[in-house]
Structures are given as structure tokens and as C-alpha cells.
Design a protein around this motif. Structure first.
Motif, short mmCIF file in Angstrom:
data_model
loop_
_atom_site.label_atom_id
_atom_site.label_comp_id
_atom_site.label_asym_id
_atom_site.label_seq_id
_atom_site.Cartn_x
_atom_site.Cartn_y
_atom_site.Cartn_z
N HIS A 122 0.91 -1.17 -0.05
CA HIS A 122 -0.13 0.10 0.04
C HIS A 122 0.86 1.34 -0.09
O HIS A 122 1.62 1.73 0.99
N ARG A 123 1.04 1.83 -1.10
CA ARG A 123 1.78 3.03 -1.35
C ARG A 123 0.95 4.12 -2.29
O ARG A 123 0.12 3.70 -2.81
N ASP A 124 1.49 5.31 -1.91
CA ASP A 124 0.83 6.23 -2.61
C ASP A 124 1.63 6.73 -4.01
O ASP A 124 2.29 5.96 -4.35
N ALA A 125 1.27 7.78 -4.55
CA ALA A 125 1.68 8.28 -5.92
C ALA A 125 3.24 8.36 -5.74
O ALA A 125 4.26 8.12 -6.83
N TYR A 126 3.85 8.88 -4.50
CA TYR A 126 5.22 9.41 -4.26
C TYR A 126 5.91 7.86 -3.96
O TYR A 126 7.14 8.14 -3.65
N GLY A 127 5.26 6.87 -3.77
CA GLY A 127 5.93 5.47 -3.08
C GLY A 127 6.03 5.64 -1.71
O GLY A 127 6.79 4.82 -1.24
N ASN A 128 5.35 6.58 -0.94
CA ASN A 128 5.33 6.51 0.44
C ASN A 128 4.39 5.52 0.95
O ASN A 128 3.45 5.22 0.28
N HIS A 129 4.60 5.13 2.36
CA HIS A 129 3.64 4.20 2.82
C HIS A 129 2.48 4.78 3.18
O HIS A 129 2.13 5.76 3.64
N ALA A 130 1.33 4.19 2.67
CA ALA A 130 -0.29 4.52 2.96
C ALA A 130 -0.68 4.11 4.02
O ALA A 130 -1.21 4.94 4.61
N LEU A 131 0.08 3.02 4.55
CA LEU A 131 -0.43 2.52 6.03
C LEU A 131 0.86 2.53 6.78
O LEU A 131 1.81 1.68 6.71
N ILE A 132 0.83 3.36 7.97
CA ILE A 132 1.94 3.52 8.72
C ILE A 132 1.74 2.91 9.86
O ILE A 132 0.87 2.82 10.56
N PRO A 133 2.85 1.73 10.23
CA PRO A 133 2.83 1.04 11.42
C PRO A 133 2.74 2.12 12.53
O PRO A 133 3.52 3.26 12.52
N ASP A 134 2.28 1.74 13.74
CA ASP A 134 2.15 2.55 14.86
C ASP A 134 2.76 1.59 15.98
O ASP A 134 3.49 0.65 15.82
N ARG A 135 2.84 2.01 17.23
CA ARG A 135 3.20 1.51 18.43
C ARG A 135 2.62 0.17 18.57
O ARG A 135 3.37 -0.80 18.92
N ARG A 136 1.35 -0.06 18.28
CA ARG A 136 0.78 -1.15 18.77
C ARG A 136 1.28 -2.38 17.67
O ARG A 136 1.37 -3.49 17.80
N THR A 137 1.66 -1.98 16.33
CA THR A 137 2.23 -2.78 15.37
C THR A 137 3.44 -3.33 15.77
O THR A 137 3.71 -4.35 15.60
N PHE A 138 4.39 -2.30 16.11
CA PHE A 138 5.78 -2.64 16.73
C PHE A 138 5.38 -3.89 18.02
O PHE A 138 6.19 -4.70 17.78
N CYS A 139 4.76 -3.64 18.59
CA CYS A 139 4.55 -4.12 20.11
C CYS A 139 3.94 -5.58 19.44
O CYS A 139 4.59 -6.63 20.18
N ALA A 140 3.02 -5.70 18.77
CA ALA A 140 2.62 -7.24 18.00
C ALA A 140 3.72 -7.94 17.53
O ALA A 140 4.09 -9.23 17.62
N LEU A 141 4.79 -7.17 16.89
CA LEU A 141 5.73 -7.84 16.26
C LEU A 141 6.79 -8.38 17.20
O LEU A 141 7.25 -9.47 17.14
N LEU A 142 7.03 -7.31 18.14
CA LEU A 142 7.78 -7.75 19.20
C LEU A 142 7.34 -9.06 19.96
O LEU A 142 8.06 -9.97 20.68
N GLU A 143 6.05 -9.11 20.25
CA GLU A 143 5.19 -10.22 21.04
C GLU A 143 5.55 -11.55 20.28
O GLU A 143 5.97 -12.57 21.00
N GLY A 144 5.58 -11.75 18.87
CA GLY A 144 5.88 -12.72 18.35
C GLY A 144 7.26 -13.09 18.26
O GLY A 144 7.53 -14.39 18.31
N ALA A 145 8.11 -12.28 18.24
CA ALA A 145 9.58 -12.45 18.28
C ALA A 145 10.06 -13.09 19.46
O ALA A 145 10.76 -13.88 19.34
N LYS A 146 9.62 -12.45 20.51
CA LYS A 146 10.03 -12.94 21.72
C LYS A 146 9.58 -14.33 21.89
O LYS A 146 10.06 -15.04 23.03
N ARG A 147 8.16 -14.66 21.64
CA ARG A 147 7.76 -16.02 22.09
C ARG A 147 8.38 -16.94 21.13
O ARG A 147 8.46 -18.08 21.58
N THR A 148 9.13 -16.82 20.07
CA THR A 148 9.99 -17.66 19.21
C THR A 148 11.43 -17.50 19.72
O THR A 148 11.97 -18.21 19.20
N GLY A 149 11.69 -16.65 20.63
CA GLY A 149 13.17 -16.63 20.89
C GLY A 149 14.16 -15.99 20.03
O GLY A 149 15.31 -16.17 19.74
#
Length: 848
Positions: free
Chosen positions: A434-461
Motif C-alpha cells: 500500500h503506497r501512494d503516488a510518491y512511493g510513500n507508505h499509505a499505511l503507517i505502522p504505529d506503536r501497537r504494530t511494533f509491539c505485536a511484532l515484538l510479541e511474536g519475536a520474543k515468543r519464538t526467541g
């Protein structure tokens, strides 16, 4: 006389043959006659229209209009090219000359301007942006001229104008200036006017003339001013006067007044107002406010029984509430953090799609996908992916950043490597898909997105991904400090808790048992000898604390060397337990340096780490008990027990943070799974922790105000950890006494009693009832999260083995009795829960 229509194919052939022999004017006449036919196709008409243009017909010479004169002028039309051929033996006609000039005009224009300026894509985009910015700015200026004030200021101006009109024959100085006095004076004058009108209308000879006291906009503004001052009684008075005057009551006035009561959870006034002015069929917005009042009236984390009853009552009356009301009820159910409430939320979601709204909106889809990562019921990543696919593919709803985050969180909470990989795939799709005409990200990850990814990474070590995510967050905060990012994601307490948990779950590749021992060279220098000895001492700490007995006596007597704090991080992952602890300590030192400058004198702070490589990257981190527990878990896994115990005794006091229940439980469990050479120190450490725990448990038992909140499973873990420590150190008699103490405080009889079943959870199938018709979770799939503390045989198995080794038959019999009692009580509780009768359900006595 009717016209004779020729077939299309024959007509096209005839026109084509005639056009080859006719001059321009004659051909034009034929084409016009053909185009008048209504049976021609569009593409045939276009081809005929391109034969000539009508504006050139006035320039054609009169002699050229003759068919026979054209035939005499040239022998054959096929000998020349073009639609208007001419002979080389005669001069060109005026029409042919003009056509030739038109054909040569683009060539001459190109030759005159050989260097046509070319523009790049970026220049064109900026040009169009400038062109679009001008009308936008003009539109904003027009809007500023037309609507200079906000809605509230407009309402005040309207009420002021109404007041001046009502008191036009009085002294203007008597008109009050504050809002409350103004609408009070307006209501008083309106009441006098309407009383007079009603008196006149009551006369038998009075003419039936409808007089409008105020306009609809003026009535609504007056109601809004009353609601702004939180005066519901005045707003109702205005609506009553509006009704008495004969004016139609607008929905905006009703919604404003009902919202005033619903926002504060005033159910009595909300229902009275709806019964007085809304009638038997209130609008969707008023129904939503009715349900909102019931939800706001209950305490947080309370089952919204009354709100659900009102919701189903509207369905029975054929007036289903809007989807927003179902979303409110589902959100309230999920906030209870109970297995029964979450099961009811899923049932209500399926019920809504069956009876009211088949297609949920993106917000409700996101809410249910987030519920798939529940901590109360087992995570459901497959269901989360199904809902996400249904929303984006089947229903064609565009995904949002929140929906992607919800799906990532549900997959990460499962802890399965397959679904964790799917979570990272979704994150990549979110950024790259999902990018706009300039190639920028149309959907920006927020704090909850990073926390969700950290949750999965820490559970798998997966420490590599955790470090990469942390580096991305830090770099974004640095870009924000330079002004490149407007709303950055900063490192906070929750993110660092995930990071420390990942360090605790990480398994370093270095195995001391697989290292090759090499005899030292006696001729080596003293510096080399000291280096080898320090390396061996550091390696002695790299033994995982898994509770397994060690076969090496050298390991038991390993010297306790403090861990050196690394001043920087490398791209290579930590290769030993000491390096893991070193990185964790370095992170905490940076947190103290940025977030708590007053605590820089603590033993955990290192001046070497106060460099300028990451200025203020961790200044938003708050020192909490959860963060320090995660930091201690790194030492519990990768450091010696003495070092962990010393850190437990000092870290909370130095940083000024109070301990919570998990602090004591994790410390007891670390002592319970100590290695054989550390059991003496483990017993001493466990007794210290247990003494503190007993004080916390006593306060919780007496229900004191400042008592720490405890849960049944946490109490079990504390007792099981202490019983295991006593059993492994040979204190079996004291361990049995601790079991007796547990049984006295939490007897098996309390486990037998099942919770009453709500009427909404009835298993009877009916089509009309105040409960969901369609269910997604059966009673057997709902875990019972209200079971009191109990003991099972696997939890006291170590004590049983020690008693068998000692031959203590009396204690063995008592231990068996305790385990069988709790097991039987738990079985009876399960049967009672499955066969429980719903409270207040009609006919429940005859049918479960």
C-alpha cells in the motif's frame, strides 16, 4: 411515403464505391443523406463523418459540384491518392488548397519549434499540485468568509439574536450576558408567548392559523446551548415548548438531549426522555444512545447484562439497533477479561450478522480480529486470518493499519513459528502493498504494530528480529528529533518489556560442555595466562539454568565473576549467557541515563554508556515493576543465582519502584529450579521472598484497601515454588506443613461450587428470546477462569518422590488425599457448570 432501408453491408459498399468517384461537395451531400438514417451503427457513422467537414463546403467552386464535370476533369479516381484527388494538369481548387495547408500545418509548426521543452514526472506533479492548491486555498478563503465562526459560536449568536427579538420592546441593558442566564430568559419569554397562543387557540371562534414562534435552526441552537451547559432539564423544557407551539421536533434536538444523559450513564432520565418524546419507535441514533446509557452506567469490567437485554428487546420489536450499538456491547464484553464474557462477545457477533447487520464495518472486523489474540481464551490465529481475508477479499473492504495490526497481534500471540512468520509477512504486505503516488507508505505502522511484532519475536526467541525492530524504533525517534517525522513511534515501557523478555527467551549458541580444553603453555606470558583465566571464569557463567542436575563438580564450584557491561552493540548476536546479560544491563543503563537522570548514581548506571550516539532515545520509558521484572528474568535465565538474588534485593529500592505479585512468584520459581550446586543459596533466597509474600497474601485475604491484587493461578505458583524448594533441599516435613496450610486457606469444598449461569448463556434453542440465536462457542469450549486455588499431583510430584525415598507413609497418604480431593472437587465443578440452570430463565427447570 415510407423510406426504403437498405441492408447495412450493401449500403456501406455503395457509399464506398460512390465516394471514390465523387468530388468533395457531392460526396458530402451523399454522406449527409446516409447519416440521417436511424439504423446506422456508431462506428459506421464516425467513419462517414470523417470524409469531409461541412465548414469547407462554402468555398467549393460551382463547376466542381457537377458529377459529369468531375468525370471530364480526371480520367480515373483510382489513379490518385487521397479522398479529394486532383490532376497534375490543372490548378488546385480552393478546397483542396485549404486541406493541403491543414496537413502541412503540424509539420511547419514542428519545424518552427524544434526544441520543445520536456518535463520530468516530478516537475509535472509539482505543477499540478500548484494548480490544485490555488482552488483549494480559494475554497478555504470562501469558507472562511461564509462561515467565520464555529458551531458553538453560531449557537451563541443565534440565541443572542432570539433574545433580542423577544425582548425588543424592553431595555437592551436588561439582557444578560452569560449563556445560562440568556437561555433561561429566552425560555421564560417563550413560555409566556406559547401560553398566550394556547389560550387563543382554545377559544371556539379562534381561526386555525399556524404561527411559527421560532425557526427550526433557532430551536436546535437553543437546545444545544442548554446541553453545552449540562442543563438537561432546560433542554427538555425547550423541546416541550417546541411541541406545544406546534413545531415539528427535529431529530437533532432529541439526539442532543438524549446524548446529554447517555454520556453520564443516566439510565432513568434517558428512558424517561425517550418515552416522553421519542415514542414507541425511536430512531437508530436514539436506540444507540439508549444502549450507550446502560453501558456507561455499569462499573468497568462488569458484564453488561441490562444493555444486552435492551439490545435483544429492540430486535424482538422489529427495531434492531444500529451496528454501532452492537460494537459498544461487544467492546464492553471484551473489556471484562472473562472467558464467559468473551464467549458472549463472539456469540453476539454471529447473532448480529444473522438478524441485523450481515456485513460488519471495518472497525468491528478489527475488533473481532484483535479478540482472536485473547489472553483469557486460547489464541485463534486461524480465525483471525479468516476474518481478515473475509473483510479484504470477500467483502472488498479496504484494510486499515489497525486491521493489519490486529491480524499481526493475533498471529503473534499464538507463539507458533508458522503463524509468527505469517505475522511478519502481513507486516511486509502492510508496508509494501500500500503506497501512494510518491512511493510513500499509505499505511503507517504505529506503536501497537511494533509491539505485536515484538510479541511474536520474543515468543519464538528470535533476538535478531527484536534487535532489528528496536533499532528501527530508535532510528525513527532520532529522525523525529531532527524534524523529519511528525508522529513517530518512541521507545516506551511496554516495548522495552518485550525486549527484555526476548533476551530472557534467547538461547545463545555457545555451549561450555562442547568447548575443547587445551593445556596451558607454561612459557606463556602472565598476560596471556590472566586472559585465559578470565575467559574460563566468564565461561563458567554460561551454563543454562534449566534445573537439570550437573555432572561436573567444577561447575558447582565455579567462581562468581561479575558480568562486564558492554559499551556498544555489535551486529553479531550474543554468543554466551554473559554477553546476553551484558546487553540487557547496557539497555537498562541507557534507560536510566535518559529517563531517570536523578538515578544516575545507581549501581545499575554506567557512565561509559552516557555517550551521544542515541540522544534521548529512551527518555519516554517509565520505570515500572513490569519492566524490572522483565529485566530480572534475563538474570534468572542467564546469570548465577547469587547475582540474581542480589539484584532482586537492591534494584527496586534503588530505582524507587514497588514490587508486584509477579515479582515474588518469578523469584520463587527461579529458586525452585536452581542447579544442584545452588540449592543452598536457593533455600536462603526463597525464605526471604516467601516472608515478603506472606505479608502480601495476608493483606489480600483481609481485603485491605492497599492490598495487592492476587489471582488464583498466581497463588498456586507461589505455593508450588516454595514447596519444590523445600522438597529439593530435604525439608520435607516443612513442605508437608506448607501443603496443610494451603488446604486450610483454600479448602477443596470451595472448588466444588460452580458459578451461576447467566440467562444469556442458556443452551436452549429458540428463535425469540433475550439472548443470541446463533452461537460460535459451545459451553464445553469455554474455560473456567474462576476456579479457586488448588493443588494437583504434578505440582507436588517432587515432594512425593522425596517422601517415598524417606518412607514417610503418613505424609504420603495425606498428600494423596489432598490431590484426590482437589481432583474430585474439580470434576464436580465441571459437571455442575455444564448442567447449571440459567438464573431467571423461564422453563429452565424442565429443560437445561
Amino acid at each position: 411515403m415510407s423510406a426504403v432501408l437498405l441492408p447495412h453491408a450493401l449500403l456501406d459498399l455503395t457509399v464506398a464505391r460512390i465516394a471514390a468517384r465523387l468530388d468533395g461537395a457531392a460526396c458530402h451531400k451523399i454522406c449527409r443523406s446516409v447519416l440521417c438514417s436511424p439504423r446506422r451503427h456508431a462506428h459506421q457513422s464516425v467513419s462517414l463523418e470523417t470524409l469531409t467537414t461541412p465548414e469547407f463546403s462554402q468555398h467549393v467552386h460551382e463547376g466542381d459540384r457537377s458529377l459529369y464535370a468531375r468525370r471530364q476533369a480526371r480520367p480515373s479516381a483510382l489513379a490518385s491518392a487521397g479522398l479529394f484527388p486532383h490532376s497534375q494538369d490543372r490548378p488546385m481548387t480552393e478546397l483542396e488548397r485549404r486541406i493541403a495547408e491543414l496537413k502541412e500545418a503540424p509539420v511547419a509548426e514542428t519545424s518552427q519549434n524544434p526544441s520543445i521543452p520536456s518535463y520530468s514526472e516530478a516537475e509535472l506533479i509539482s505543477m499540478y499540485e500548484d494548480l490544485l492548491a490555488i482552488p483549494a486555498a480559494t475554497q478555504q478563503q470562501d469558507h472562511a468568509v461564509q462561515v467565520p465562526d464555529t458551531q458553538q459560536e453560531q449557537d451563541h449568536a443565534i440565541v443572542r439574536a432570539v433574545l433580542e427579538a423577544l425582548y425588543a420592546h424592553e431595555d437592551p441593558a436588561t439582557i444578560p450576558s452569560d449563556a445560562r442566564s440568556q437561555y433561561t430568559a429566552a425560555i421564560a419569554k417563550l413560555r409566556e408567548i406559547i401560553d398566550v397562543l394556547e389560550t387563543i387557540r382554545a377559544e371556539p371562534e379562534a381561526p386555525s392559523v399556524d404561527l411559527s414562534v421560532l425557526s427550526t435552526e433557532e430551536w436546535v441552537s437553543l437546545v444545544r446551548i442548554c446541553a453545552k451547559e449540562q442543563d438537561g432539564q432546560a433542554a427538555e423544557t425547550v423541546i416541550e415548548l417546541m411541541q406545544r407551539s406546534g413545531s415539528a421536533i427535529p431529530e437533532a434536538a432529541l439526539e442532543t438531549t438524549a446524548s446529554l444523559y447517555a454520556d453520564v450513564g443516566d439510565v432513568v432520565n434517558t428512558e424517561r426522555f425517550l418515552a416522553s418524546f421519542a415514542g414507541a419507535s425511536p430512531s437508530e441514533r436514539l436506540r444507540d444512545l439508549h444502549i450507550k446509557a446502560h453501558i456507561r452506567a455499569i462499573e468497568p469490567r462488569t458484564f453488561p447484562t441490562q444493555a444486552l437485554s435492551v439490545l435483544h428487546d429492540y430486535e424482538a420489536r422489529g427495531l434492531p439497533a444500529p451496528q454501532r450499538s452492537y460494537t459498544r456491547a461487544i467492546t464492553a464484553l471484551l473489556s471484562v477479561r472473562s472467558s464467559v464474557a468473551e464467549a458472549q462477545a463472539w456469540d453476539l457477533f454471529s447473532h448480529m450478522r444473522y438478524v441485523a447487520h450481515p456485513v460488519p464495518d471495518p472497525y468491528l472486523y478489527t475488533l473481532m480480529i484483535t479478540a482472536c489474540g485473547s489472553r483469557v481464551i486460547a489464541p485463534q490465529p486461524a480465525r483471525a486470518l479468516d476474518l481478515f481475508t473475509e473483510m479484504t477479499v470477500d467483502k472488498g473492504i479496504a484494510p486499515t493499519a489497525a486491521s493489519y495490526t490486529a491480524a499481526i497481534f493475533a498471529c503473534a500471540m499464538s507463539g507458533d513459528k508458522l503463524y509468527v512468520g505469517e505475522a511478519f509477512r502481513l507486516a511486509k504486505e502492510m508496508l509494501d502493498g500500500h503506497r501512494d503516488a510518491y512511493g510513500n507508505h499509505a499505511l503507517i505502522p504505529d506503536r501497537r504494530t511494533f509491539c505485536a511484532l515484538l510479541e511474536g519475536a520474543k515468543r519464538t526467541g528470535d533476538l535478531a528480529k527484536v534487535r532489528w525492530i528496536l533499532a528501527e524504533i530508535v532510528s525513527e525517534s532520532q529522525r523525529a528529533a531532527r524534524g523529519d517525522v511528525q508522529d513517530p513511534v518512541v521507545v516506551d515501557e511496554r516495548i522495552m518489556t518485550h525486549v527484555f523478555h526476548a533476551y530472557a527467551a534467547y538461547k545463545p549458541p555457545f555451549n561450555r560442555g562442547a568447548a575443547v580444553l587445551v593445556e596451558q603453555n607454561h612459557a606463556a606470558s602472565s598476560e596471556s595466562s590472566s586472559t585465559v583465566q578470565s575467559t574460563a571464569a566468564t565461561a563458567s557463567q554460561d551454563v543454562p539454568h534449566d534445573g537439570s542436575p550437573s555432572t561436573s563438580s567444577a561447575t558447582e564450584a565455579a567462581p562468581q565473576v561479575p558480568v562486564t557491561i558492554a559499551s556498544h552493540f555489535t551486529s553479531l548476536l550474543p554468543q554466551s549467557h554473559a554477553e546476553v546479560v551484558g546487553e540487557a544491563r547496557a539497555l537498562l543503563a541507557r534507560i536510566i541515563n535518559d529517563a531517570a537522570p536523578d538515578l544516575r548514581g545507581s549501581s545499575l548506571h554506567s557512565p561509559e554508556l552516557a555517550d551521544g550516539s542515541m540522544p534521548h532515545a529512551f527518555q519516554k520509558v517509565t520505570l515500572t515493576a513490569r519492566l524490572l521484572n522483565a529485566f530480572l528474568s534475563v538474570h534468572y535465565t542467564h546469570a548465577l543465582l547469587d547475582e540474581s538474588a542480589q539484584l532482586y534485593r537492591t534494584i527496586f529500592a534503588e530505582l524507587g519502584v514497588e514490587k508486584n505479585a509477579r515479582t515474588y512468584i518469578e523469584a520463587l520459581e527461579r529458586a525452585a529450579y536452581a542447579r544442584r550446586g545452588e540449592r543452598k543459596q536457593a533455600l536462603k533466597f526463597a525464605r526471604e521472598v516467601w516472608e515478603e509474600w506472606c505479608g502480601v497474601e495476608e493483606k489480600w485475604g483481609r481485603r485491605e484497601e492497599n492490598a495487592m491484587k492476587l489471582e488464583a493461578r498466581l497463588i498456586e505458583r507461589a505455593y508450588v515454588g516454595m514447596i519444590r524448594v523445600l522438597s529439593l533441599t530435604g525439608n520435607t516435613r516443612e513442605a508437608v506443613q506448607l501443603v496443610r496450610r494451603f488446604v486450610e486457606r483454600y479448602p477443596p469444598d470451595t472448588v466444588k461450587r460452580a458459578n451461576p449461569k447467566l440467562a444469556l448463556r442458556s443452551t436452549r434453542t429458540v428463535l425469540q428470546a433475550p439472548r443470541p440465536v446463533v452461537r460460535l462457542m459451545s459451553p464445553t469450549e469455554i474455560p473456567d477462569d474462576t476456579v479457586p486455588p488448588l493443588l494437583s499431583f504434578p505440582e507436588v510430584e517432587v515432594l512425593h518422590h522425596k517422601l517415598v525415598a524417606k518412607g514417610d507413609k503418613e505424609s504420603i497418604g495425606y498428600l494423596k488425599y489432598v490431590c484426590m480431593s482437589y481432583s474430585g472437587a474439580l470434576m464436580r465443578r465441571k459437571e455442575a457448570t455444564l448442567h447449571a440452570k440459567p438464573v431467571g430463565d423461564e422453563g429452565a427447570a424442565s429443560q437445561p
